[in-house]
Design a protein around this motif. Sequence first.
Motif, mmCIF file in Angstrom:
data_model
loop_
_atom_site.group_PDB
_atom_site.id
_atom_site.type_symbol
_atom_site.label_atom_id
_atom_site.label_comp_id
_atom_site.label_asym_id
_atom_site.label_seq_id
_atom_site.Cartn_x
_atom_site.Cartn_y
_atom_site.Cartn_z
ATOM 1 N N UNK A 94 0.843 -1.189 0.000
ATOM 2 C CA UNK A 94 0.000 0.000 0.000
ATOM 3 C C UNK A 94 0.882 1.244 0.000
ATOM 4 N N UNK A 95 0.601 2.147 -0.926
ATOM 5 C CA UNK A 95 1.354 3.395 -0.984
ATOM 6 C C UNK A 95 0.906 4.293 0.164
ATOM 7 N N UNK A 96 1.835 4.924 0.820
ATOM 8 C CA UNK A 96 1.519 5.851 1.900
ATOM 9 C C UNK A 96 0.877 7.107 1.320
ATOM 10 N N UNK A 97 -0.172 7.606 1.981
ATOM 11 C CA UNK A 97 -0.787 8.855 1.528
ATOM 12 C C UNK A 97 0.230 9.986 1.541
ATOM 13 N N UNK A 98 1.169 9.950 2.473
ATOM 14 C CA UNK A 98 2.191 10.997 2.563
ATOM 15 C C UNK A 98 3.092 11.021 1.329
ATOM 16 N N UNK A 99 3.167 9.906 0.597
ATOM 17 C CA UNK A 99 3.998 9.833 -0.604
ATOM 18 C C UNK A 99 3.209 10.082 -1.881
ATOM 19 N N UNK A 100 1.927 10.400 -1.756
ATOM 20 C CA UNK A 100 1.062 10.567 -2.932
ATOM 21 C C UNK A 100 1.181 11.966 -3.529
ATOM 22 N N UNK A 101 0.959 12.032 -4.832
ATOM 23 C CA UNK A 101 0.894 13.320 -5.533
ATOM 24 C C UNK A 101 -0.494 13.926 -5.316
ATOM 25 N N UNK A 102 -0.677 15.159 -5.767
ATOM 26 C CA UNK A 102 -1.994 15.797 -5.683
ATOM 27 C C UNK A 102 -3.046 14.970 -6.404
ATOM 28 N N UNK A 103 -2.690 14.451 -7.575
ATOM 29 C CA UNK A 103 -3.648 13.653 -8.352
ATOM 30 C C UNK A 103 -4.018 12.365 -7.632
ATOM 31 N N UNK A 104 -3.050 11.713 -7.019
ATOM 32 C CA UNK A 104 -3.345 10.488 -6.275
ATOM 33 C C UNK A 104 -4.212 10.782 -5.058
ATOM 34 N N UNK A 105 -3.948 11.910 -4.388
ATOM 35 C CA UNK A 105 -4.779 12.285 -3.251
ATOM 36 C C UNK A 105 -6.196 12.630 -3.707
ATOM 37 N N UNK A 106 -6.321 13.215 -4.892
ATOM 38 C CA UNK A 106 -7.665 13.468 -5.453
ATOM 39 C C UNK A 106 -8.417 12.161 -5.662
ATOM 40 N N UNK A 107 -7.717 11.127 -6.132
ATOM 41 C CA UNK A 107 -8.345 9.813 -6.301
ATOM 42 C C UNK A 107 -8.787 9.245 -4.956
ATOM 43 N N UNK A 108 -7.977 9.447 -3.927
ATOM 44 C CA UNK A 108 -8.339 8.968 -2.592
ATOM 45 C C UNK A 108 -9.549 9.728 -2.055
ATOM 46 N N UNK A 109 -9.596 11.038 -2.282
ATOM 47 C CA UNK A 109 -10.751 11.837 -1.855
ATOM 48 C C UNK A 109 -12.003 11.380 -2.593
ATOM 49 N N UNK A 110 -11.873 11.114 -3.886
ATOM 50 C CA UNK A 110 -13.011 10.622 -4.662
ATOM 51 C C UNK A 110 -13.491 9.269 -4.136
ATOM 52 N N UNK A 111 -12.562 8.407 -3.766
ATOM 53 C CA UNK A 111 -12.925 7.104 -3.184
ATOM 54 C C UNK A 111 -13.677 7.314 -1.873
ATOM 55 N N UNK A 112 -13.243 8.276 -1.063
ATOM 56 C CA UNK A 112 -13.947 8.593 0.189
ATOM 57 C C UNK A 112 -15.368 9.066 -0.094
ATOM 58 N N UNK A 113 -15.506 9.922 -1.093
ATOM 59 C CA UNK A 113 -16.834 10.439 -1.456
ATOM 60 C C UNK A 113 -17.746 9.294 -1.871
#
Length: 124
Positions: A94-113
């Motif tokens: 699992x990739x750490x959120x701290x190592x994610x780019x803005x785009x990857x964090x956007x994907x994580x936010x979308x998954x949360x939504x």
Amino acid sequence: MFTVKLVKQGGKLVYPNDKSKLNYKLFLDKLPEGQEIEMFIGLTSSDKSVAQLAKVHACIRELALESGYTFDEMKILIKEKSGLSYNAGGAIIFKSFADCSKNELLLAIQACIEIGELYNINFG
């Protein structure tokens, strides 16, 4: 697929922590003898947003609370849904959120939504 972060020290690339070193060892142990690999090395960037990272963690906390999952269980679900995990020959990394780019964090936010909608939580 395998991803590792390395740091230049004393003219060499070294592991910044034991986790990176272990991930490499797990990947290497799963390769059959004589397996050819292709390697790409690029520079990391710090284009992530602290606000995005905070939002992901806040969403995960609320989703865990509402769903009955633990924080860590929900974090894994979010990483799987947003493509931040991969199978390294039997070991899921699992990739750490701290190592994610803005785009990857956007994907994580979308998954949360999307998961939030299942529990009638509006993160949008």
